[in-house]
Design a protein around this motif. Structure first.
Motif, mmCIF file in Angstrom:
data_model
loop_
_atom_site.group_PDB
_atom_site.id
_atom_site.type_symbol
_atom_site.label_atom_id
_atom_site.label_comp_id
_atom_site.label_asym_id
_atom_site.label_seq_id
_atom_site.Cartn_x
_atom_site.Cartn_y
_atom_site.Cartn_z
ATOM 1 N N MET A 112 18.351 -22.420 70.959
ATOM 2 C CA MET A 112 18.154 -22.708 69.550
ATOM 3 C C MET A 112 16.834 -22.104 69.128
ATOM 4 N N ASN A 113 16.857 -21.176 68.185
ATOM 5 C CA ASN A 113 15.637 -20.542 67.731
ATOM 6 C C ASN A 113 15.091 -21.286 66.525
ATOM 7 N N THR A 114 13.979 -21.988 66.694
ATOM 8 C CA THR A 114 13.364 -22.703 65.587
ATOM 9 C C THR A 114 12.587 -21.715 64.745
ATOM 10 N N ARG A 115 12.919 -21.672 63.462
ATOM 11 C CA ARG A 115 12.269 -20.722 62.572
ATOM 12 C C ARG A 115 10.978 -21.324 62.056
ATOM 13 N N ILE A 116 9.989 -20.489 61.839
ATOM 14 C CA ILE A 116 8.756 -20.969 61.224
ATOM 15 C C ILE A 116 8.088 -19.811 60.518
ATOM 16 N N THR A 117 7.710 -20.016 59.281
ATOM 17 C CA THR A 117 7.059 -18.975 58.498
ATOM 18 C C THR A 117 5.776 -19.519 57.911
ATOM 19 N N LEU A 118 5.003 -20.203 58.728
ATOM 20 C CA LEU A 118 3.759 -20.788 58.258
ATOM 21 C C LEU A 118 2.811 -19.696 57.786
ATOM 22 N N VAL A 119 2.191 -19.934 56.643
ATOM 23 C CA VAL A 119 1.208 -18.998 56.127
ATOM 24 C C VAL A 119 -0.152 -19.418 56.649
ATOM 25 N N VAL A 120 -0.645 -18.729 57.629
ATOM 26 C CA VAL A 120 -1.934 -19.057 58.221
ATOM 27 C C VAL A 120 -2.796 -17.810 58.131
ATOM 28 N N SER A 121 -3.528 -17.676 57.057
ATOM 29 C CA SER A 121 -4.279 -16.450 56.842
ATOM 30 C C SER A 121 -5.350 -16.285 57.896
ATOM 31 N N ALA A 122 -5.564 -15.033 58.259
ATOM 32 C CA ALA A 122 -6.605 -14.641 59.209
ATOM 33 C C ALA A 122 -6.296 -15.042 60.636
ATOM 34 N N PHE A 123 -5.069 -15.564 60.881
ATOM 35 C CA PHE A 123 -4.716 -15.931 62.250
ATOM 36 C C PHE A 123 -3.471 -15.159 62.648
ATOM 37 N N ALA B 159 17.926 -32.952 55.586
ATOM 38 C CA ALA B 159 17.201 -32.307 56.683
ATOM 39 C C ALA B 159 16.943 -30.832 56.385
ATOM 40 N N LYS B 160 17.871 -30.180 55.711
ATOM 41 C CA LYS B 160 17.662 -28.779 55.338
ATOM 42 C C LYS B 160 16.487 -28.650 54.374
ATOM 43 N N LEU B 161 16.387 -29.581 53.442
ATOM 44 C CA LEU B 161 15.257 -29.572 52.512
ATOM 45 C C LEU B 161 13.945 -29.823 53.253
ATOM 46 N N LEU B 162 13.973 -30.757 54.193
ATOM 47 C CA LEU B 162 12.773 -31.058 54.971
ATOM 48 C C LEU B 162 12.358 -29.862 55.818
ATOM 49 N N LEU B 163 13.318 -29.222 56.456
ATOM 50 C CA LEU B 163 13.010 -28.077 57.309
ATOM 51 C C LEU B 163 12.387 -26.945 56.500
ATOM 52 N N ASN B 164 12.953 -26.665 55.347
ATOM 53 C CA ASN B 164 12.415 -25.606 54.492
ATOM 54 C C ASN B 164 10.986 -25.929 54.059
ATOM 55 N N PHE C 233 12.051 -28.519 65.596
ATOM 56 C CA PHE C 233 13.213 -28.431 66.484
ATOM 57 C C PHE C 233 14.224 -29.528 66.169
ATOM 58 N N ASP C 234 13.751 -30.767 66.075
ATOM 59 C CA ASP C 234 14.673 -31.880 65.832
ATOM 60 C C ASP C 234 15.209 -31.872 64.407
ATOM 61 N N THR C 235 14.381 -31.472 63.447
ATOM 62 C CA THR C 235 14.853 -31.389 62.067
ATOM 63 C C THR C 235 15.957 -30.350 61.942
ATOM 64 N N GLU C 236 15.800 -29.231 62.628
ATOM 65 C CA GLU C 236 16.828 -28.192 62.581
ATOM 66 C C GLU C 236 18.137 -28.692 63.176
ATOM 67 N N HIS C 237 18.053 -29.467 64.241
ATOM 68 C CA HIS C 237 19.269 -30.013 64.843
ATOM 69 C C HIS C 237 19.996 -30.943 63.874
ATOM 70 N N VAL C 238 19.251 -31.769 63.153
ATOM 71 C CA VAL C 238 19.876 -32.673 62.182
ATOM 72 C C VAL C 238 20.480 -31.867 61.035
ATOM 73 N N ASP D 237 20.913 -38.320 67.815
ATOM 74 C CA ASP D 237 20.268 -37.882 69.055
ATOM 75 C C ASP D 237 18.872 -37.326 68.784
ATOM 76 N N HIS D 238 18.666 -36.766 67.591
ATOM 77 C CA HIS D 238 17.391 -36.113 67.272
ATOM 78 C C HIS D 238 16.547 -36.884 66.263
ATOM 79 N N PHE D 239 17.130 -37.915 65.651
ATOM 80 C CA PHE D 239 16.423 -38.617 64.583
ATOM 81 C C PHE D 239 15.200 -39.372 65.102
ATOM 82 N N GLY D 240 15.272 -39.929 66.298
ATOM 83 C CA GLY D 240 14.146 -40.685 66.837
ATOM 84 C C GLY D 240 12.908 -39.829 67.019
ATOM 85 N N ASP D 241 13.070 -38.659 67.641
ATOM 86 C CA ASP D 241 11.920 -37.777 67.846
ATOM 87 C C ASP D 241 11.441 -37.183 66.526
#
Length: 514
Positions: free
Chosen positions: A1-12, A398-403, A430-435, A446-450
């Protein structure tokens, strides 16, 4: 499962992890207290390029029919390379397989693979899950064609094997090269065995003596398995899986399964081939009082007409105390085995060994505060869906939360706050994407607890909430492993893990206040 992330972290930026060195002993070293491996390395010499290729393949969902499931989907590093919290592993289209994912480590010492031992060589291990209709539902010819037409794999194969020709042998050997590097031998017990400092307490040593006395020969040696196939007396009415018999068709093999290692049990719950037991206490209770007699039950479990292993409550506690010394935290976090191909830039590396419990992370950063406030609103949507047994609603929220979590702009946050967010997001995302990716309420639970645990950790650490936020737990949830959820009220009646079939189980264990 590839967890996507597009965090904007300038200068890093991000630095690619790679396997260094050009000698096999830099990629695989036999621990000094381990026996000689059974794998024939001369037939598949490890190289940095071969191991790196194997790792890329292991985590690539391209190997499945619809490009959604990778080897790493059911074998997650933080769970000892099992599928976290799942009694039965989930495959393509969220289909349930018939067994719990076996952990992957110390494979160089094994000659039979899988619960039923249907595979007799590590180089062939990947074929079964790849072709299983409930796992990856693909075929080798199709996988090879997809790899040949990719923009990256021909060059990776040429670097690993000296040719860009992609065939079955090279594909399977590359996967083996990566899996062979998964050596778990750095637990507290291992360090004690190697005289590297530290000691086992008196209780832990007494637990070791009890394991050697009452759990051997099944769980013997430093690998804590004899790698044989045994019927351990699990009641068959719960699950009619006949195990080894499916391979040999010999009546004497009915209900026999491979003896797993006792290593890393803190990460690999639930236990048994079908994940029916959620805690070590339940496992020991089974062996002391739950053995079912049958024609093939292991004779070690039925002696002189008496079923089970005699264990007092104190002995069980000592055994569990010792088993905790077999957990290899280094292995569970080793970046060489991580799904992520990237590591934080040097500016963030200073926080790698931070004791986050001792750091004051409270913030007035508007972006962090507004993001977590909105995250809670989406979380309530997920929870409400589970309370109503409505997987569609939980998936939508969960899709809204993940985005939201993926696209947070951390450019104005302090470096230590960025580092903490990134650390927690790895699991939370990871768990949000599974939900989000399924409407199966069982899989979502299975993923809601974490998911709940890590969202609470962000809110509590950053202290962004302006009203009480209650952290509930229910030990009956998640097949006895226990489940967690959040609430704004201190006398909540519902339980998202049981929905309309509420078990009246839930108690507050802590709160988060600004």
């Amino acid at each position: 499962m590839n967890t996507r992330i597009t965090l904007v972290v300038s200068a890093f930026g991000f630095l690619l992890l790679s396997f260094c060195g050009n000698r096999q002993d830099e990629l695989f070293t036999k621990p000094s207290h381990f026996p000689e491996p059974t794998y024939k390395f001369q037939e598949n010499p490890l190289t940095p390029a071969g191991v790196a290729l194997g790792k890329t393949l292991f985590y690539d969902a391209l190997l499945s029919k619809d490009n959604t499931v990778s080897c790493g989907s059911c074998h997650q590093q933080s769970a000892g390379f099992t599928q976290h919290g799942h009694p039965l592993s989930h495959g393509i289209n969220d289909l349930l397989t018939k067994r719990n994912s076996m952990p992957l480590f110390n494979l160089a010492w094994s000659t039979d693979f899988g619960w039923d031992g249907g595979v007799h060589h590590l180089d062939l291990f990947a074929i079964s899950p790849l072709q299983n209709p409930a796992e990856m539902d693909e075929s080798l010819p199709n996988v090879l064609e997809k790899l040949r037409y990719s923009k990256t794999y021909p060059a990776l194969f040429e670097k690993a094997f000296g040719t860009d020709e992609i065939n079955t042998e090279r594909f399977l050997k590359a996967l083996s090269q990566f899996m062979l590097t998964m050596v778990s031998a750095n637990s507290r017990y291992d360090k004690w065995m190697r005289n590297e400092g530290g000691a086992l307490t008196e209780t832990e040593q007494e637990g070791l003596a009890l394991v050697e006395q009452k759990c051997a020969p099944c769980h013997s040696g430093v690998l804590f398995s004899d790698f044989k196939f045994r019927n351990n007396g699990l009641p068959t009415a719960v699950n009619t899986d006949e195990g080894r018999y499916d391979i040999t068709l010999h009546d004497e093999d009915r209900f026999k399964f491979k003896v797993p290692s006792l290593r890393n049990l803190a990460f690999t719950a639930p236990y048994m081939h079908d994940g029916r037991l959620g805690t070590l206490e339940q496992v020991l209770e089974h062996y002391s009082s739950g053995i079912e007699k049958s024609a093939t039950v292991d004779p070690l479990l039925v002696k002189n007409g008496q079923k089970g292993i005699a264990l007092t409550a104190e002995e069980k506690q000592k055994i569990i105390a010792f088993l905790q010394t077999l957990n290899d935290e280094t292995f569970a976090k080793d970046p060489r085995f991580s799904e992520s191909d990237a590591a934080p830039a040097p500016e963030l590396a200073e926080f790698a060994n931070t004791d986050w419990e001792k750091v004051d992370l409270r913030t007035d950063n508007h972006v962090i505060k507004s993001t977590l406030a909105k995250a809670l609103s989406y979380y309530w949507g997920i929870k409400q869906g589970l309370l109503m047994d409505n997987g569609k609603e939980s998936s939508r929220a969960a899709k809204l939360l993940l985005n939201l979590l993926e696209n947070i702009d951390l450019s104005t946050a302090a470096p230590i706050q960025k580092a903490f967010y990134l650390k927690v997001y790895q699991d939370l995302g990871f768990d949000t994407e599974h939900v989000a990716e399924t409407e199966s309420v069982a899989h979502q639970r299975d993923h809601f607890g974490d998911l709940s645990k890590n969202l609470f950790r962000l809110i509590k650490s950053f202290k962004t909430n302006d009203q009480p936020l209650y952290y509930y737990t229910c030990p009956k949830a998640a097949n006895g492993i226990g489940g967690f959820w959040l609430s704004e009220i201190n006398d909540e009646k519902g339980n998202p893990f049981f929905g309309k079939n509420d078990k009246k189980c839930g108690q507050i264990v802590m709160t988060a206040l600004e």
